[in-house]
Design a protein around this motif. Structure first.
Motif, PDB file in Angstrom:
ATOM      1  N   VAL A 210       0.823  -1.206   0.000  1.00  0.00           N
ATOM      2  CA  VAL A 210       0.000   0.000   0.000  1.00  0.00           C
ATOM      3  C   VAL A 210       0.858   1.259   0.000  1.00  0.00           C
ATOM      4  N   GLU A 211       1.858   1.311   0.906  1.00  0.00           N
ATOM      5  CA  GLU A 211       2.668   2.532   1.008  1.00  0.00           C
ATOM      6  C   GLU A 211       3.534   2.741  -0.226  1.00  0.00           C
ATOM      7  N   GLU A 212       4.253   1.707  -0.643  1.00  0.00           N
ATOM      8  CA  GLU A 212       5.095   1.866  -1.829  1.00  0.00           C
ATOM      9  C   GLU A 212       4.245   2.044  -3.085  1.00  0.00           C
ATOM     10  N   GLY A 213       3.089   1.415  -3.130  1.00  0.00           N
ATOM     11  CA  GLY A 213       2.226   1.542  -4.302  1.00  0.00           C
ATOM     12  C   GLY A 213       1.724   2.953  -4.505  1.00  0.00           C
ATOM     13  N   ILE A 214       1.238   3.609  -3.432  1.00  0.00           N
ATOM     14  CA  ILE A 214       0.722   4.965  -3.582  1.00  0.00           C
ATOM     15  C   ILE A 214       1.850   5.959  -3.816  1.00  0.00           C
ATOM     16  N   CYS A 215       3.051   5.684  -3.270  1.00  0.00           N
ATOM     17  CA  CYS A 215       4.201   6.553  -3.543  1.00  0.00           C
ATOM     18  C   CYS A 215       4.619   6.449  -5.009  1.00  0.00           C
ATOM     19  N   GLN A 216       4.541   5.254  -5.573  1.00  0.00           N
ATOM     20  CA  GLN A 216       4.859   5.092  -6.985  1.00  0.00           C
ATOM     21  C   GLN A 216       3.846   5.804  -7.878  1.00  0.00           C
ATOM     22  N   VAL A 217       2.600   5.862  -7.451  1.00  0.00           N
ATOM     23  CA  VAL A 217       1.588   6.592  -8.227  1.00  0.00           C
ATOM     24  C   VAL A 217       1.950   8.068  -8.298  1.00  0.00           C
ATOM     25  N   LEU A 218       2.387   8.668  -7.188  1.00  0.00           N
ATOM     26  CA  LEU A 218       2.776  10.090  -7.213  1.00  0.00           C
ATOM     27  C   LEU A 218       4.009  10.307  -8.078  1.00  0.00           C
ATOM     28  N   SER A 219       4.941   9.362  -8.051  1.00  0.00           N
ATOM     29  CA  SER A 219       6.117   9.464  -8.917  1.00  0.00           C
ATOM     30  C   SER A 219       5.715   9.401 -10.385  1.00  0.00           C
ATOM     31  N   TYR A 220       4.801   8.501 -10.717  1.00  0.00           N
ATOM     32  CA  TYR A 220       4.335   8.340 -12.096  1.00  0.00           C
ATOM     33  C   TYR A 220       3.582   9.593 -12.555  1.00  0.00           C
ATOM     34  N   MET A 221       2.761  10.147 -11.668  1.00  0.00           N
ATOM     35  CA  MET A 221       1.976  11.334 -12.026  1.00  0.00           C
ATOM     36  C   MET A 221       2.894  12.517 -12.306  1.00  0.00           C
TER      37      MET A 221
ATOM     38  N   ALA B 288      -2.783   0.543  -6.696  1.00  0.00           N
ATOM     39  CA  ALA B 288      -3.042   1.933  -6.316  1.00  0.00           C
ATOM     40  C   ALA B 288      -3.490   2.761  -7.519  1.00  0.00           C
ATOM     41  N   ASN B 289      -2.865   2.544  -8.660  1.00  0.00           N
ATOM     42  CA  ASN B 289      -3.214   3.313  -9.855  1.00  0.00           C
ATOM     43  C   ASN B 289      -4.636   3.013 -10.303  1.00  0.00           C
ATOM     44  N   ALA B 290      -5.057   1.751 -10.189  1.00  0.00           N
ATOM     45  CA  ALA B 290      -6.434   1.400 -10.550  1.00  0.00           C
ATOM     46  C   ALA B 290      -7.433   2.114  -9.642  1.00  0.00           C
ATOM     47  N   SER B 291      -7.125   2.204  -8.356  1.00  0.00           N
ATOM     48  CA  SER B 291      -8.030   2.891  -7.421  1.00  0.00           C
ATOM     49  C   SER B 291      -8.067   4.386  -7.696  1.00  0.00           C
ATOM     50  N   VAL B 292      -6.905   5.003  -7.963  1.00  0.00           N
ATOM     51  CA  VAL B 292      -6.864   6.435  -8.244  1.00  0.00           C
ATOM     52  C   VAL B 292      -7.623   6.758  -9.528  1.00  0.00           C
ATOM     53  N   ASN B 293      -7.476   5.919 -10.541  1.00  0.00           N
ATOM     54  CA  ASN B 293      -8.200   6.143 -11.799  1.00  0.00           C
ATOM     55  C   ASN B 293      -9.706   6.001 -11.614  1.00  0.00           C
TER      56      ASN B 293
ATOM     57  N   TYR C 133     -11.498   6.214  -8.432  1.00  0.00           N
ATOM     58  CA  TYR C 133     -12.099   7.038  -7.382  1.00  0.00           C
ATOM     59  C   TYR C 133     -11.438   8.399  -7.219  1.00  0.00           C
ATOM     60  N   GLY C 134     -10.284   8.608  -7.811  1.00  0.00           N
ATOM     61  CA  GLY C 134      -9.553   9.845  -7.604  1.00  0.00           C
ATOM     62  C   GLY C 134      -8.554   9.715  -6.469  1.00  0.00           C
ATOM     63  N   LEU C 135      -7.564  10.615  -6.466  1.00  0.00           N
ATOM     64  CA  LEU C 135      -6.497  10.524  -5.477  1.00  0.00           C
ATOM     65  C   LEU C 135      -6.996  10.801  -4.067  1.00  0.00           C
ATOM     66  N   ARG C 136      -7.824  11.832  -3.890  1.00  0.00           N
ATOM     67  CA  ARG C 136      -8.260  12.201  -2.545  1.00  0.00           C
ATOM     68  C   ARG C 136      -9.097  11.106  -1.901  1.00  0.00           C
ATOM     69  N   ARG C 137     -10.052  10.549  -2.611  1.00  0.00           N
ATOM     70  CA  ARG C 137     -10.879   9.497  -2.028  1.00  0.00           C
ATOM     71  C   ARG C 137     -10.053   8.243  -1.750  1.00  0.00           C
ATOM     72  N   THR C 138      -9.072   7.955  -2.595  1.00  0.00           N
ATOM     73  CA  THR C 138      -8.205   6.801  -2.355  1.00  0.00           C
ATOM     74  C   THR C 138      -7.393   6.990  -1.079  1.00  0.00           C
TER      75      THR C 138
ATOM     76  N   LEU D 216      -8.548   5.151   6.579  1.00  0.00           N
ATOM     77  CA  LEU D 216      -9.554   4.471   7.384  1.00  0.00           C
ATOM     78  C   LEU D 216      -9.334   2.958   7.448  1.00  0.00           C
ATOM     79  N   THR D 217      -8.929   2.351   6.320  1.00  0.00           N
ATOM     80  CA  THR D 217      -8.881   0.884   6.237  1.00  0.00           C
ATOM     81  C   THR D 217      -7.471   0.321   6.103  1.00  0.00           C
ATOM     82  N   GLY D 218      -6.531   1.149   5.666  1.00  0.00           N
ATOM     83  CA  GLY D 218      -5.184   0.640   5.442  1.00  0.00           C
ATOM     84  C   GLY D 218      -5.019  -0.108   4.142  1.00  0.00           C
ATOM     85  N   CYS D 219      -5.993  -0.034   3.242  1.00  0.00           N
ATOM     86  CA  CYS D 219      -5.916  -0.711   1.937  1.00  0.00           C
ATOM     87  C   CYS D 219      -6.577   0.146   0.867  1.00  0.00           C
ATOM     88  N   PHE D 220      -6.476  -0.277  -0.377  1.00  0.00           N
ATOM     89  CA  PHE D 220      -7.036   0.481  -1.496  1.00  0.00           C
ATOM     90  C   PHE D 220      -8.530   0.160  -1.659  1.00  0.00           C
TER      91      PHE D 220
END
Length: 492
Positions: A389-400, A468-473, A475-480, A486-490
């Motif tokens: 989860v942590e490395e996945g969302i960090c990679q999304v910001l790097s990709y963006m 993480a990228n599938a969730s951001v695409n 639901y958007g970054l903020r909702r993800t 809240l849950t610790g997962c995507f």
């Protein structure tokens, strides 16, 4: 006048096929009497008239003169019959019209068949399409050839060897075919050899399509630490002094010291602020050597980093040796490296961000974007996240961030102001960047770094990014991010 003359003139003019046949038999007896003529077959003149060429006779005394007189009278009699013949059609006329009509109905153009113009058994050259005749010839590819007509499709010279190569229906000298179609190694620039099965075996980079001999994976051929291309024998790489090598294209925009990296670092902080993810704490950023980065990672007790660690977000107090001044390049290596030990004290959840020196600007920026996301998560209270989860969302910001730098059509979540700030800093962050925009080489490198993130095979960095990228695409970054808190997962 003798009796023969009288009989000829007193013959009646009878129309019809029977009278005509008797006349022809009588005329035939006259020709046999002369015994010296050479007959000719009829020929058609025009489309509606037929003429017979009169037989010629070789004169032999008085008999030849009698024959000529009888022939003249026979011709006169025939003309008289034609003049007195009533207007009508005979069977012979109908046959003649039928044959003419059939000949006129045939196709005006017959299909081209060159072999039909030559007698049976002759050989036609497949090159010049002429008859071979006598002499030497070649028989191959289902055709016959003059030796000088069987030529290489590449160089145009005749093929005189006993063996040749074939591509489709085009023959080649074996050397010409090898030069055109046999792959060459991009490292040693030699033809890639065949394996034991006689097949051409080589390795190829999935993005750059660089082909090379399999042996170069084991003969200590250097790879660029940035783009992963193997070092060519014609263009040497620059040694960074810590076991890494850098190609000349990546060196063109490489960031070599902490001072060079400051403008880039601040532009990425502005990028975060433009997405309503402002980082309030002033987190130190240091450019370090490979050994210093590995020592700092051991102090953090982190075990899920990539095999080649390029960046680190510190949470513990440490003393790190940073690069104080840009080193010089002497020959094919870095010289005059100056470092400065710096003690990092913990004032918040994040102590410092470390980035490996000597990497191109876009790769350095993507590492900074990744590590800043680690800092943002810790400062905002995201605790006990799994590596995926942590490395996945960090990679999304790097990709963006890479996407905003390389591709004109950026994500809607990245505002125009932050993109402009990032772009403006790119032209001034280091002396090697092209003023007024990125070069084609730098854009190509940026796409490669995006390709690396998207196709990473590790569970944390690759699998985590794709989830993480599938969730951001969706639901958007903020909702993800809210769902992760809240849950610790995507969200799914």
């Amino acid at each position: 006048m003798d009796s023969s003359d009288t009989n000829l003139l007193s013959l009646p003019c009878i129309h019809g096929s029977s009278a005509k046949s008797r006349f022809l038999r009588w005329l035939n007896r006259i020709f046999r009497g002369s015994g010296r003529g050479t007959s000719h077959r009829p020929r058609i003149i025009g489309e509606e008239s037929m003429a017979w060429r009169a037989p010629t006779a070789r004169p032999v005394g008085d008999q030849s003169r009698v024959g000529e007189e009888e022939l003249d009278r026979a011709s006169a009699l025939s003309l008289g019959e034609d003049a007195k013949r009533p207007i009508g059609r005979t069977n012979n006329d109908e046959d003649l019209d039928r044959s003419l009509h059939e000949s006129s109905n045939t196709a005006p153009y017959r299909p081209y068949n060159p072999t039909s113009f030559f007698p049976r058994g002759c050989k036609i050259c497949g090159g010049c399409n002429r008859e071979i005749g006598y002499g030497h010839y070649l028989s191959c590819m289902g055709s016959y050839w003059h030796p000088q007509c069987f030529c290489c499709h590449a160089c145009g010279m005749p093929i005189t060897e006993t063996e040749f190569s074939l591509s489709g229906s085009d023959p080649y000298h074996k050397s010409c075919y090898k030069e055109l179609h046999h792959p060459k190694c991009d490292v040693c620039h030699q033809f890639i050899s065949t394996n034991r099965a006689g097949l051409i075996e080589y390795r190829a980079h999935p993005f750059w399509n660089q082909k090379y001999c399999p042996s170069h994976e084991y003969d200590r051929t250097s790879r660029c630490c940035s783009c992963e291309r193997m070092e060519s024998r014609n263009a040497g790489y620059i040694s960074l002094g810590d076991g890494r090598s850098l190609c000349l294209e990546c060196l063109d925009s490489a960031i070599m010291d902490t001072g060079d990296c400051q403008l880039l670092y601040h532009s990425i902080r502005d990028y975060y602020e433009g997405m309503n993810m402002k980082i309030d704490q002033q987190i130190p950023m240091l450019l370090v050597e490979r050994q210093a980065l590995n020592e700092a990672m051991e102090g953090e007790k982190i075990h899920h980093h990539m095999p080649e660690t390029r960046g680190l977000c510190l949470s513990e107090e440490q003393t790190v040796s940073s690069i104080l001044r840009r080193p010089r390049i002497g020959g094919n290596r870095i010289v005059d490296m100056r470092t400065h030990p710096q003690k990092l004290t913990r004032k918040c959840e994040v102590t410092a961000i470390l980035v490996l020196y000597g990497l191109p600007r876009l790769l350095t920026g993507s590492i900074l974007a990744h590590e800043l996301m680690h800092g943002w998560l810790r400062l905002k209270g995201y605790r006990n996240l799994s590596p995926e989860v942590e490395e996945g969302i960090c990679q999304v910001l790097s990709y963006m961030w890479l996407e905003s730098e390389v591709i004109t059509d950026t994500r809607n979540s990245a505002p125009t102001s932050s993109t402009a700030a990032s772009t403006s800093s790119s032209s001034t962050s280091n002396p090697y960047s092209k003023k007024g925009g990125k070069s084609d080489i730098e854009k190509k490198l940026g796409k490669f770094f995006m390709h690396q993130i998207a196709h990473d095979t590790s569970p944390a960095y690759g699998g985590g990014f794709r989830a993480a990228n599938a969730s951001v695409n969706k639901y958007g970054l903020r909702r993800t991010l809210d769902h992760i808190r809240l849950t610790g997962c995507f969200p799914v």
